[in-house]
Design a protein around this motif. Structure first.
Motif, PDB file in Angstrom:
ATOM      1  N   LEU A  42       3.237   2.336  -5.398  1.00 36.40           N
ATOM      2  CA  LEU A  42       4.253   3.383  -5.247  1.00 36.40           C
ATOM      3  C   LEU A  42       4.162   4.417  -6.375  1.00 36.40           C
ATOM      4  O   LEU A  42       4.165   4.075  -7.553  1.00 36.40           O
ATOM      5  CB  LEU A  42       5.649   2.749  -5.238  1.00 36.40           C
ATOM      6  CG  LEU A  42       6.766   3.557  -4.573  1.00 36.40           C
ATOM      7  CD1 LEU A  42       6.493   3.729  -3.086  1.00 36.40           C
ATOM      8  CD2 LEU A  42       8.108   2.875  -4.779  1.00 36.40           C
ATOM      9  N   ILE A  43       4.099   5.705  -5.971  1.00 35.82           N
ATOM     10  CA  ILE A  43       4.082   6.788  -6.968  1.00 35.82           C
ATOM     11  C   ILE A  43       5.285   7.724  -6.796  1.00 35.82           C
ATOM     12  O   ILE A  43       5.593   8.496  -7.700  1.00 35.82           O
ATOM     13  CB  ILE A  43       2.780   7.618  -6.895  1.00 35.82           C
ATOM     14  CG1 ILE A  43       2.639   8.292  -5.524  1.00 35.82           C
ATOM     15  CG2 ILE A  43       1.564   6.755  -7.203  1.00 35.82           C
ATOM     16  CD1 ILE A  43       1.471   9.270  -5.449  1.00 35.82           C
ATOM     17  N   PHE A  44       5.974   7.644  -5.641  1.00 38.19           N
ATOM     18  CA  PHE A  44       7.094   8.546  -5.350  1.00 38.19           C
ATOM     19  C   PHE A  44       8.250   7.739  -4.765  1.00 38.19           C
ATOM     20  O   PHE A  44       8.082   7.037  -3.777  1.00 38.19           O
ATOM     21  CB  PHE A  44       6.635   9.616  -4.344  1.00 38.19           C
ATOM     22  CG  PHE A  44       7.696  10.614  -3.951  1.00 38.19           C
ATOM     23  CD1 PHE A  44       7.763  11.862  -4.545  1.00 38.19           C
ATOM     24  CD2 PHE A  44       8.638  10.310  -2.973  1.00 38.19           C
ATOM     25  CE1 PHE A  44       8.738  12.791  -4.176  1.00 38.19           C
ATOM     26  CE2 PHE A  44       9.615  11.216  -2.597  1.00 38.19           C
ATOM     27  CZ  PHE A  44       9.663  12.462  -3.206  1.00 38.19           C
ATOM     28  N   LEU A  45       9.424   7.827  -5.402  1.00 41.92           N
ATOM     29  CA  LEU A  45      10.603   7.106  -4.915  1.00 41.92           C
ATOM     30  C   LEU A  45      11.832   8.014  -5.030  1.00 41.92           C
ATOM     31  O   LEU A  45      12.205   8.428  -6.131  1.00 41.92           O
ATOM     32  CB  LEU A  45      10.821   5.820  -5.716  1.00 41.92           C
ATOM     33  CG  LEU A  45      12.078   4.993  -5.378  1.00 41.92           C
ATOM     34  CD1 LEU A  45      12.077   4.579  -3.912  1.00 41.92           C
ATOM     35  CD2 LEU A  45      12.178   3.777  -6.273  1.00 41.92           C
ATOM     36  N   ASP A  46      12.438   8.316  -3.886  1.00 38.63           N
ATOM     37  CA  ASP A  46      13.619   9.179  -3.858  1.00 38.63           C
ATOM     38  C   ASP A  46      14.790   8.399  -3.264  1.00 38.63           C
ATOM     39  O   ASP A  46      14.762   8.020  -2.093  1.00 38.63           O
ATOM     40  CB  ASP A  46      13.343  10.434  -3.027  1.00 38.63           C
ATOM     41  CG  ASP A  46      14.417  11.504  -3.233  1.00 38.63           C
ATOM     42  OD1 ASP A  46      15.500  11.162  -3.745  1.00 38.63           O
ATOM     43  OD2 ASP A  46      14.166  12.675  -2.881  1.00 38.63           O
ATOM     44  N   GLU A  94       8.429  12.702 -13.624  1.00 42.48           N
ATOM     45  CA  GLU A  94       9.648  13.430 -13.259  1.00 42.48           C
ATOM     46  C   GLU A  94      10.766  12.425 -12.978  1.00 42.48           C
ATOM     47  O   GLU A  94      10.581  11.495 -12.198  1.00 42.48           O
ATOM     48  CB  GLU A  94       9.418  14.307 -12.028  1.00 42.48           C
ATOM     49  CG  GLU A  94       8.393  15.409 -12.240  1.00 42.48           C
ATOM     50  CD  GLU A  94       8.270  16.321 -11.022  1.00 42.48           C
ATOM     51  OE1 GLU A  94       9.292  16.526 -10.331  1.00 42.48           O
ATOM     52  OE2 GLU A  94       7.163  16.814 -10.760  1.00 42.48           O
ATOM     53  N   LEU A  95      11.935  12.647 -13.602  1.00 48.01           N
ATOM     54  CA  LEU A  95      13.071  11.733 -13.455  1.00 48.01           C
ATOM     55  C   LEU A  95      14.361  12.527 -13.342  1.00 48.01           C
ATOM     56  O   LEU A  95      14.658  13.383 -14.180  1.00 48.01           O
ATOM     57  CB  LEU A  95      13.148  10.792 -14.663  1.00 48.01           C
ATOM     58  CG  LEU A  95      14.363   9.868 -14.743  1.00 48.01           C
ATOM     59  CD1 LEU A  95      14.395   8.917 -13.559  1.00 48.01           C
ATOM     60  CD2 LEU A  95      14.367   9.093 -16.057  1.00 48.01           C
ATOM     61  N   SER A 138       0.822  -1.214   0.000  1.00 53.64           N
ATOM     62  CA  SER A 138       0.000   0.000   0.000  1.00 53.64           C
ATOM     63  C   SER A 138       0.854   1.261   0.000  1.00 53.64           C
ATOM     64  O   SER A 138       0.318   2.370  -0.082  1.00 53.64           O
ATOM     65  CB  SER A 138      -0.927   0.016   1.227  1.00 53.64           C
ATOM     66  OG  SER A 138      -1.815  -1.077   1.213  1.00 53.64           O
ATOM     67  N   LEU A 139       2.166   1.111   0.096  1.00 58.07           N
ATOM     68  CA  LEU A 139       3.067   2.263   0.184  1.00 58.07           C
ATOM     69  C   LEU A 139       3.015   3.091  -1.093  1.00 58.07           C
ATOM     70  O   LEU A 139       3.153   2.561  -2.201  1.00 58.07           O
ATOM     71  CB  LEU A 139       4.501   1.788   0.444  1.00 58.07           C
ATOM     72  CG  LEU A 139       5.470   2.840   0.996  1.00 58.07           C
ATOM     73  CD1 LEU A 139       5.074   3.215   2.418  1.00 58.07           C
ATOM     74  CD2 LEU A 139       6.892   2.318   0.979  1.00 58.07           C
ATOM     75  N   LEU A 164       4.476   4.516 -10.792  1.00 53.45           N
ATOM     76  CA  LEU A 164       5.474   5.490 -10.342  1.00 53.45           C
ATOM     77  C   LEU A 164       5.419   6.759 -11.191  1.00 53.45           C
ATOM     78  O   LEU A 164       5.440   6.698 -12.420  1.00 53.45           O
ATOM     79  CB  LEU A 164       6.869   4.866 -10.409  1.00 53.45           C
ATOM     80  CG  LEU A 164       7.974   5.542  -9.590  1.00 53.45           C
ATOM     81  CD1 LEU A 164       7.669   5.447  -8.109  1.00 53.45           C
ATOM     82  CD2 LEU A 164       9.325   4.919  -9.893  1.00 53.45           C
ATOM     83  N   GLU A 165       5.371   7.911 -10.507  1.00 54.09           N
ATOM     84  CA  GLU A 165       5.319   9.207 -11.189  1.00 54.09           C
ATOM     85  C   GLU A 165       6.584  10.032 -10.969  1.00 54.09           C
ATOM     86  O   GLU A 165       6.961  10.824 -11.834  1.00 54.09           O
ATOM     87  CB  GLU A 165       4.094  10.004 -10.717  1.00 54.09           C
ATOM     88  CG  GLU A 165       2.764   9.333 -11.043  1.00 54.09           C
ATOM     89  CD  GLU A 165       1.578  10.106 -10.503  1.00 54.09           C
ATOM     90  OE1 GLU A 165       1.793  11.175  -9.885  1.00 54.09           O
ATOM     91  OE2 GLU A 165       0.433   9.642 -10.683  1.00 54.09           O
TER      92      GLU A 165
END
Length: 501
Positions: free
Chosen positions: A333-337, A383-384, A309-310, A356-357
């Motif tokens: 997951l939509i945000f990964l930094d 965004e990448l 659910s993250l 992922l966005e």
């Protein structure tokens, strides 16, 4: 392994100013029986020169404690260096699982007691020893890593005590005091249901066990304090949804945190965490996890399988060398930094993150050199950031990222596509890679055509040679038959046969 001036300013200053100890290492060094690190084993020197004295550090007892701490730091670093690189966390977990399987296989072989299984048993024993070595190496890294952390912490505290005017009569210690506001909150919680508690920036050093009894609590903010640990009793906060532990000095989280089944947001950023407990995978309601600005070297192996659910994962400014394969299972997951880490690559499963966005992989510097071809499956990416890496070529599948709007790949030795193309924006990059794909496709088709033509010519020559051979053979056989059957008159006729006729 020198301390960073940004993360450990005092320790960095101390280690630069304090003379280093150089001990000759014995040739038969054994990591399982290292040299003793007791004060009695320390050399008598070197001592400070007056010009090298640190401010505040004048008390003989403090100087003695400082020498002991520096020696511990120096020797532990030396041992860690001799151990070599630490095994990957996922590899260790696989080794443990495989070791358990081998144990079961060996039990079956022993029960069978068949001579035919002796070879299998020996092979299993060899494989078992290999996995044990991997696990043992990881455990030694863990143990000596903790020793190093303790020694460095002690070194900092000694200098802090000197700066505070400590006279050296007692051991360096911190007197814990119960904050009046904490007492008031606990008393209030006994009288009525409390759902939100904000204790941010209260200079707190420890959290009373009684906090675990405030069961109605939904939001707890303990950020910007001086907590070194969180009690296991926190597991009693069964309704907790939002927990903020950021900007403390935590080196670990309690395993009991996995019992917070309703937890949706967890912020443990800006601490000194070296690992997240495996039990965090049980917090299946988690929507946002921020573990940035720590010392994490890895993520739990099964984190992706459990935290489905993250939606937001922030793990920037750590020491992570690889992402677990299970990361691809985080379907929400939509945000990964992951910027400012030590990533040496990405698992192919990264392509499964189709929702992922936002993705930031910047500043992994010399470690990140390529992207997997599954990267093009991140079709919702908007965004990448790939800046400050060592990427030379973007995968051809990159052309499928049709929703990409913001793209940064500066400070890379990029060859494909050329930097001139990149300057024209993401559309130009996609167009270039699309054209390159079709060009390579045409080249491949041409190679295939030539290969087929070569195959066609080869059977023709074979058939010609075979026909010629066949003609010669038929001629020879015909001659032999003619001779036998008496062709051309009386050649080779049998007199006896003629008489009988």
């Amino acid at each position: 392994m020198d301390p960073s001036p940004r993360s450990l300013p005092i320790l960095s200053y101390v280690m630069k100013k304090f003379p280093s100890f150089k001990r000759p290492a014995p040739s038969d060094f054994d990591v399982e029986q290292p040299l003793p690190m007791s004060p009695s084993s320390l050399p008598s020197g070197p001592y400070f020169e007056l010009k090298e004295r640190m401010p505040h550090l004048t008390n003989p007892k403090l100087i003695s404690q400082m020498r002991s701490a520096v020696a511990d730091v120096s020797q532990t670093r030396s041992i860690l260096k001799k151990l070599g690189p630490r095994p990957d966390h996922e590899a260790v977990d696989i080794a443990k699982a495989r070791l358990a399987e081998i144990e079961n296989e060996l039990e079956e072989v022993e029960l069978a007691e068949a001579n035919a299984d002796n070879l299998k048993k020996k092979e299993a024993e060899r494989e078992k020893q290999m996995y044990k070595t991997v696990i043992s190496l990881d455990e030694m890294h863990e143990s000596y890593g903790k020793l190093l952390t303790d020694a460095e912490t002690r070194l900092e505290k000694i200098y802090e005590a000197a700066a505070a005017g400590y006279n050296g009569e007692d051991d360096v210690a911190v007197v814990e005091e119960v904050n009046e506001e904490v007492v008031r909150i606990l008393q209030e919680a006994n009288q009525r249901e409390v759902q939100r508690i904000d204790l941010a920036k209260k200079h707190l050093r420890f959290l009373p066990e009684a906090f675990g009894k405030i069961r109605p609590l939904v939001v707890l903010d303990l950020s910007s304090n001086q907590f070194q640990m969180i009690p296991d009793s926190i597991a009693g906060l069964e309704n907790l949804e939002d927990l903020n532990l950021s900007s403390n000095i935590l080196t670990s989280l309690p395993e009991s945190i996995g019992l917070l089944l309703k937890l949706k947001t967890l912020d443990v950023s800006n601490n000194k965490l070296v690992a997240l407990p495996d039990s965090i995978c049980h917090c299946k309601s988690l929507v946002e996890l921020n573990a940035s600005f720590n010392k994490l070297a890895y993520l739990p192996t099964k984190i992706g399988f459990e935290l489905v659910s993250l939606r937001r994962l922030s793990i920037q400014l750590n020491k992570i060398r690889s992402l677990p394969t299970s990361i691809g299972e985080m379907s929400s997951l939509i945000f990964l930094d992951v910027h400012f880490n030590e990533l040496q690559g990405l698992p192919r499963s990264i392509g499964n993150l189709t929702h992922l966005e936002f993705l930031n992989l910047s500043s992994n510097f010399s470690d990140l050199t390529e992207l997997p071809d599954t990267f093009g499956e991140l079709t919702n990416l908007q965004e990448l950031d790939l800046s400050n890496n060592q990427i030379r070529e973007l995968p051809l599948t990159f052309r499928h990222l049709n929703n990409l709007r913001k793209f940064n790949i500066e400070e890379n030795p990029l060859v494909i596509p050329p930097k001139e193309t990149v300057k024209n924006g993401v559309e130009a990059v996609r167009a270039y890679l699309t054209q390159r794909y079709h060009q390579l496709l045409l080249e491949e088709e041409e190679k295939e055509r030539k290969r087929i033509e070569a195959q066609d010519e080869s059977p023709k020559g074979w058939f010609t040679r075979s026909t010629s051979w066949l003609k010669d053979s038929v001629t020879t056989v015909s001659g032999n038959v003619s001779e036998i059957m008496g062709v051309e008159g009386t050649r080779n006729q049998d007199p006896l046969l003629n008489q009988q006729l």
